[in-house]
Scaffold this motif. Structure first.
Motif, PDB file in Angstrom:
ATOM      1  N   ALA A   1      -1.674  -4.878  12.481  1.00 20.29           N
ATOM      2  CA  ALA A   1      -1.929  -4.117  13.704  1.00 20.29           C
ATOM      3  C   ALA A   1      -1.168  -2.802  13.706  1.00 20.29           C
ATOM      4  O   ALA A   1      -1.636  -1.795  14.247  1.00 20.29           O
ATOM      5  CB  ALA A   1      -1.537  -4.951  14.925  1.00 20.29           C
ATOM      6  N   SER A   2       0.015  -2.806  13.098  1.00 14.68           N
ATOM      7  CA  SER A   2       0.839  -1.594  13.066  1.00 14.68           C
ATOM      8  C   SER A   2       0.611  -0.771  11.796  1.00 14.68           C
ATOM      9  O   SER A   2       1.236   0.274  11.618  1.00 14.68           O
ATOM     10  CB  SER A   2       2.321  -1.974  13.150  1.00 14.68           C
ATOM     11  OG  SER A   2       2.687  -2.808  12.065  1.00 14.68           O
ATOM     12  N   GLU A   3      -0.281  -1.279  10.917  1.00  9.62           N
ATOM     13  CA  GLU A   3      -0.567  -0.640   9.634  1.00  9.62           C
ATOM     14  C   GLU A   3       0.705  -0.466   8.802  1.00  9.62           C
ATOM     15  O   GLU A   3       0.919   0.548   8.142  1.00  9.62           O
ATOM     16  CB  GLU A   3      -1.294   0.702   9.840  1.00  9.62           C
ATOM     17  CG  GLU A   3      -2.616   0.541  10.580  1.00  9.62           C
ATOM     18  CD  GLU A   3      -3.407   1.833  10.683  1.00  9.62           C
ATOM     19  OE1 GLU A   3      -3.197   2.724   9.831  1.00  9.62           O
ATOM     20  OE2 GLU A   3      -4.231   1.947  11.604  1.00  9.62           O
ATOM     21  N   ASP A   4       1.527  -1.508   8.833  1.00  9.33           N
ATOM     22  CA  ASP A   4       2.801  -1.516   8.107  1.00  9.33           C
ATOM     23  C   ASP A   4       2.618  -2.291   6.806  1.00  9.33           C
ATOM     24  O   ASP A   4       2.795  -3.506   6.739  1.00  9.33           O
ATOM     25  CB  ASP A   4       3.875  -2.164   8.981  1.00  9.33           C
ATOM     26  CG  ASP A   4       5.251  -2.179   8.327  1.00  9.33           C
ATOM     27  OD1 ASP A   4       5.342  -1.871   7.129  1.00  9.33           O
ATOM     28  OD2 ASP A   4       6.229  -2.509   9.021  1.00  9.33           O
ATOM     29  N   HIS A   5       2.263  -1.562   5.758  1.00  5.69           N
ATOM     30  CA  HIS A   5       1.989  -2.169   4.464  1.00  5.69           C
ATOM     31  C   HIS A   5       3.228  -2.867   3.890  1.00  5.69           C
ATOM     32  O   HIS A   5       3.125  -3.947   3.284  1.00  5.69           O
ATOM     33  CB  HIS A   5       1.541  -1.077   3.478  1.00  5.69           C
ATOM     34  CG  HIS A   5       0.180  -1.292   2.929  1.00  5.69           C
ATOM     35  ND1 HIS A   5      -0.861  -0.432   3.141  1.00  5.69           N
ATOM     36  CD2 HIS A   5      -0.330  -2.283   2.162  1.00  5.69           C
ATOM     37  CE1 HIS A   5      -1.945  -0.860   2.537  1.00  5.69           C
ATOM     38  NE2 HIS A   5      -1.649  -1.994   1.927  1.00  5.69           N
TER      39      HIS A   5
ATOM     40  N   ALA B   1      -5.381 -20.480   5.648  1.00  2.00           N
ATOM     41  CA  ALA B   1      -6.172 -19.256   5.488  1.00  2.00           C
ATOM     42  C   ALA B   1      -5.274 -18.051   5.732  1.00  2.00           C
ATOM     43  O   ALA B   1      -4.851 -17.790   6.850  1.00  2.00           O
ATOM     44  CB  ALA B   1      -7.339 -19.250   6.471  1.00  2.00           C
ATOM     45  N   VAL B   2      -4.953 -17.318   4.675  1.00  2.00           N
ATOM     46  CA  VAL B   2      -4.073 -16.161   4.766  1.00  2.00           C
ATOM     47  C   VAL B   2      -4.931 -14.896   4.769  1.00  2.00           C
ATOM     48  O   VAL B   2      -5.677 -14.647   3.820  1.00  2.00           O
ATOM     49  CB  VAL B   2      -3.088 -16.127   3.581  1.00  2.00           C
ATOM     50  CG1 VAL B   2      -2.210 -14.886   3.640  1.00  2.00           C
ATOM     51  CG2 VAL B   2      -2.242 -17.393   3.569  1.00  2.00           C
ATOM     52  N   PRO B   3      -4.857 -14.085   5.817  1.00  2.00           N
ATOM     53  CA  PRO B   3      -5.707 -12.896   5.885  1.00  2.00           C
ATOM     54  C   PRO B   3      -5.300 -11.840   4.863  1.00  2.00           C
ATOM     55  O   PRO B   3      -4.128 -11.710   4.521  1.00  2.00           O
ATOM     56  CB  PRO B   3      -5.481 -12.385   7.310  1.00  2.00           C
ATOM     57  CG  PRO B   3      -4.110 -12.871   7.670  1.00  2.00           C
ATOM     58  CD  PRO B   3      -3.971 -14.207   6.990  1.00  2.00           C
ATOM     59  N   ALA B   4      -6.280 -11.097   4.360  1.00  2.00           N
ATOM     60  CA  ALA B   4      -6.011  -9.966   3.488  1.00  2.00           C
ATOM     61  C   ALA B   4      -5.742  -8.728   4.344  1.00  2.00           C
ATOM     62  O   ALA B   4      -6.035  -8.716   5.544  1.00  2.00           O
ATOM     63  CB  ALA B   4      -7.204  -9.732   2.558  1.00  2.00           C
ATOM     64  N   TRP B   5      -5.186  -7.710   3.723  1.00  2.00           N
ATOM     65  CA  TRP B   5      -4.823  -6.491   4.457  1.00  2.00           C
ATOM     66  C   TRP B   5      -5.997  -5.914   5.259  1.00  2.00           C
ATOM     67  O   TRP B   5      -5.847  -5.622   6.454  1.00  2.00           O
ATOM     68  CB  TRP B   5      -4.253  -5.457   3.475  1.00  2.00           C
ATOM     69  CG  TRP B   5      -3.952  -4.126   4.083  1.00  2.00           C
ATOM     70  CD1 TRP B   5      -4.619  -2.959   3.897  1.00  2.00           C
ATOM     71  CD2 TRP B   5      -2.879  -3.813   4.987  1.00  2.00           C
ATOM     72  NE1 TRP B   5      -4.043  -1.950   4.613  1.00  2.00           N
ATOM     73  CE2 TRP B   5      -2.956  -2.444   5.292  1.00  2.00           C
ATOM     74  CE3 TRP B   5      -1.858  -4.571   5.565  1.00  2.00           C
ATOM     75  CZ2 TRP B   5      -2.069  -1.803   6.141  1.00  2.00           C
ATOM     76  CZ3 TRP B   5      -0.964  -3.936   6.427  1.00  2.00           C
ATOM     77  CH2 TRP B   5      -1.073  -2.567   6.712  1.00  2.00           C
ATOM     78  N   PRO B   6      -7.197  -5.757   4.682  1.00  2.77           N
ATOM     79  CA  PRO B   6      -8.295  -5.198   5.489  1.00  2.77           C
ATOM     80  C   PRO B   6      -8.673  -6.069   6.685  1.00  2.77           C
ATOM     81  O   PRO B   6      -9.236  -5.570   7.668  1.00  2.77           O
ATOM     82  CB  PRO B   6      -9.464  -5.113   4.491  1.00  2.77           C
ATOM     83  CG  PRO B   6      -8.821  -5.122   3.145  1.00  2.77           C
ATOM     84  CD  PRO B   6      -7.611  -5.991   3.294  1.00  2.77           C
TER      85      PRO B   6
ATOM     86  N   ALA C   1      -1.314 -11.465  -4.270  1.00  5.94           N
ATOM     87  CA  ALA C   1      -1.854 -10.779  -3.097  1.00  5.94           C
ATOM     88  C   ALA C   1      -0.861  -9.750  -2.579  1.00  5.94           C
ATOM     89  O   ALA C   1      -1.248  -8.639  -2.174  1.00  5.94           O
ATOM     90  CB  ALA C   1      -2.183 -11.790  -2.003  1.00  5.94           C
ATOM     91  N   ALA C   2       0.413 -10.093  -2.589  1.00  4.07           N
ATOM     92  CA  ALA C   2       1.434  -9.147  -2.144  1.00  4.07           C
ATOM     93  C   ALA C   2       1.468  -7.927  -3.055  1.00  4.07           C
ATOM     94  O   ALA C   2       1.548  -6.784  -2.585  1.00  4.07           O
ATOM     95  CB  ALA C   2       2.804  -9.832  -2.123  1.00  4.07           C
ATOM     96  N   ALA C   3       1.398  -8.150  -4.359  1.00  2.00           N
ATOM     97  CA  ALA C   3       1.428  -7.033  -5.301  1.00  2.00           C
ATOM     98  C   ALA C   3       0.187  -6.157  -5.164  1.00  2.00           C
ATOM     99  O   ALA C   3       0.268  -4.920  -5.215  1.00  2.00           O
ATOM    100  CB  ALA C   3       1.550  -7.568  -6.723  1.00  2.00           C
ATOM    101  N   ALA C   4      -0.970  -6.796  -4.964  1.00  2.00           N
ATOM    102  CA  ALA C   4      -2.225  -6.043  -4.852  1.00  2.00           C
ATOM    103  C   ALA C   4      -2.269  -5.208  -3.584  1.00  2.00           C
ATOM    104  O   ALA C   4      -2.931  -4.167  -3.538  1.00  2.00           O
ATOM    105  CB  ALA C   4      -3.414  -7.001  -4.886  1.00  2.00           C
ATOM    106  N   ALA C   5      -1.573  -5.651  -2.560  1.00  2.51           N
ATOM    107  CA  ALA C   5      -1.598  -4.944  -1.274  1.00  2.51           C
ATOM    108  C   ALA C   5      -0.580  -3.824  -1.204  1.00  2.51           C
ATOM    109  O   ALA C   5      -0.447  -3.172  -0.172  1.00  2.51           O
ATOM    110  CB  ALA C   5      -1.350  -5.932  -0.133  1.00  2.51           C
TER     111      ALA C   5
END
Length: 450
Positions: free
Chosen positions: A242-246, A128-133, A275-279
């Motif tokens: 946690a650091s909001e480092d996109h 289970a890989v979390p999404a950015w949000p 997922a990486a590209a979308a984020a």
């Protein structure tokens, strides 16, 4: 132990896969080999499982992962008719916090006597890989540690140490550098994460820790410890959120996609690359090339030729823009793009084109990337041999052997072990015989055939 009745749950899963008994056994064996604990199951074993015989406890995770990979979804023990084992026989333990998980991982990595434990972790397609949000701001403020406060100088310390560890990894391989990284994580970075400080400093520290977790996971991939690598990668995602480092979040997802595609898990690699590209909607041209190159490789592996070529073209355009802005040493560069071009061509059946692109990658690569140079020269030699150029392949393998003694890498060891089998049928050729004998004197003894 066995049951007196057929395992109807296992039978349902088995029928859903469409496998034969032999194919099921082979899938389980492949995962056992990948984990470093080879198994030799055959069709009769699968038949026994269907009849209700309970597989050995250490084989059940292999079986569940084989089903998950084939079906493209998580498969729980209960779904296969296996008993659900709870450590200690009591209630299942609460999940560890990100910081505690880092301590758990790092302490395992630091202790040579526990190295065998690390090897049993499985690469899981059902992770289970979390999404950015899901991860932004999720990690709570850490507890107060021995120090009273952290500052930006501490963040710079972590960043500088990570850069040094990355350089060691590039030159000497993951086996050499990862224990150092694990010790630094546990003894220095974790206390920083548990120390109070201004919000901007704490975010910067978590971002720096995310970079180090990602690097440590990458080193685990280099040793072939894929389950361990996934655990490090998940912690890197948590810290990046946690650091909001996109940027780091996307880099980690891309690294997870690289791990998956190298293991032949194309659909998983494609999902992670997308997922990486979308984020990363605000990615600059170099980052866009970085991500599109991986999307191209994953698309080619799943047979989506059109998307692979479009992504590769996108990566080339983005790289041209990035290079026009000035070279950035140590990031995605033309050598990396040529490597992706080679991989795409190889996946699409163009071995000659793959050889040409890999030769270009080797020509463009900076000299400090010794580990990558050895690994990719070994790949190039394999492909030169596949096109019938035995002498060229022997020369390229010879160049790889020049650097091999200075690199301690599981991936490279596997390539060298494969080399013996590929060269042996040509042993009467003078170049092949010379390479074979030199390799026997150079490669680690445990890899040399008897």
């Amino acid at each position: 132990m066995g049951t007196s009745e057929p395992n109807a749950s296992f039978d349902r899963l088995f029928r859903e896969t469409g496998w034969t008994l032999r194919q099921c056994a082979q899938a389980v064996n492949r995962i056992g080999t990948e984990r470093g604990t080879p198994t030799r199951y055959r069709a009769p074993s699968v038949h026994q499982w269907l009849r209700g015989s309970l597989p050995r406890e250490d084989a059940r995770p292999l079986i569940l992962e084989a089903f998950a990979r084939k079906l493209g979804r998580p498969v729980a023990a209960s779904e296969a008719g296996f008993p659900v084992l709870v450590p200690g026989g009591g209630a299942e333990a609460a999940p560890l916090s990100p910081v505690d998980e880092i301590i758990d991982l790092g302490r395992l990595d630091m202790d040579p006597s526990r190295r065998s434990v690390l090897g049993v972790g499985l690469f899981s397609v059902a992770l289970a890989v979390p999404a950015w949000p899901d991860v932004v701001g999720r990690m709570e403020a850490a507890q107060r540690g021995v120090r009273t406060r952290i500052g930006m100088s501490d963040v710079r310390t972590v960043a500088a140490m990570t850069e040094q560890l990355s350089s060691l990894d590039d030159q000497f391989g993951g086996r050499t550098a990862r224990p150092l990284a694990a010790a630094f994580l546990v003894n220095t970075v974790v206390p920083f994460l548990r120390t109070v400080g201004p919000d901007d400093v704490r975010r910067a520290m978590m971002s720096a820790a995310s970079d180090l977790c990602y690097l440590t996971g990458y080193m685990a991939v280099d040793e072939g410890l894929h389950g361990l690598a996934q655990r490090y990668y998940l912690q890197a995602l948590e810290l990046a959120g946690a650091s909001e480092d996109h940027l780091t979040f996307c880099t980690v997802l891309r690294g997870m996609s690289v791990q998956a595609v190298d293991l032949g898990q194309g659909p998983v690699a494609m999902r992670l690359a997308d997922a990486a590209a979308a984020a990363s909607p605000q990615a600059g041209p170099r980052m866009r090339a970085f991500l599109a190159g991986q999307q191209a490789h994953a698309a080619a592996q799943i047979g989506d030729r059109r998307s692979a070529l479009l992504y590769l073209q996108e990566a080339e355009v983005a790289m041209d823009k990035a290079e026009a802005r000035g070279k950035v040493f140590g990031s995605y560069d033309p050598a990396s793009l040529s490597y992706h071009t080679s991989q795409v061509r190889f996946e699409m059946g163009d071995v000659h084109g793959a050889v040409a692109a890999m030769e270009e990658s080797d020509r463009l690569r900076y000299g400090i990337y010794r580990r990558t140079r050895v690994k990719e020269r070994a790949i190039l030699a394999e492909r030169q041999l596949a096109t019938g150029h035995l002498e060229a392949a022997c020369k390229t393998w010879g160049l790889a052997l020049d650097d091999y003694p200075q690199v301690n890498s599981g991936r490279i060891d596997k390539r060298m072990a494969d080399m013996f089998g590929l060269i042996r049928p040509h042993i009467r050729n003078h170049d092949a015989q010379a390479l074979y004998e030199r390799a026997r004197e150079t490669v680690r003894p445990e890899l040399v055939p008897a």
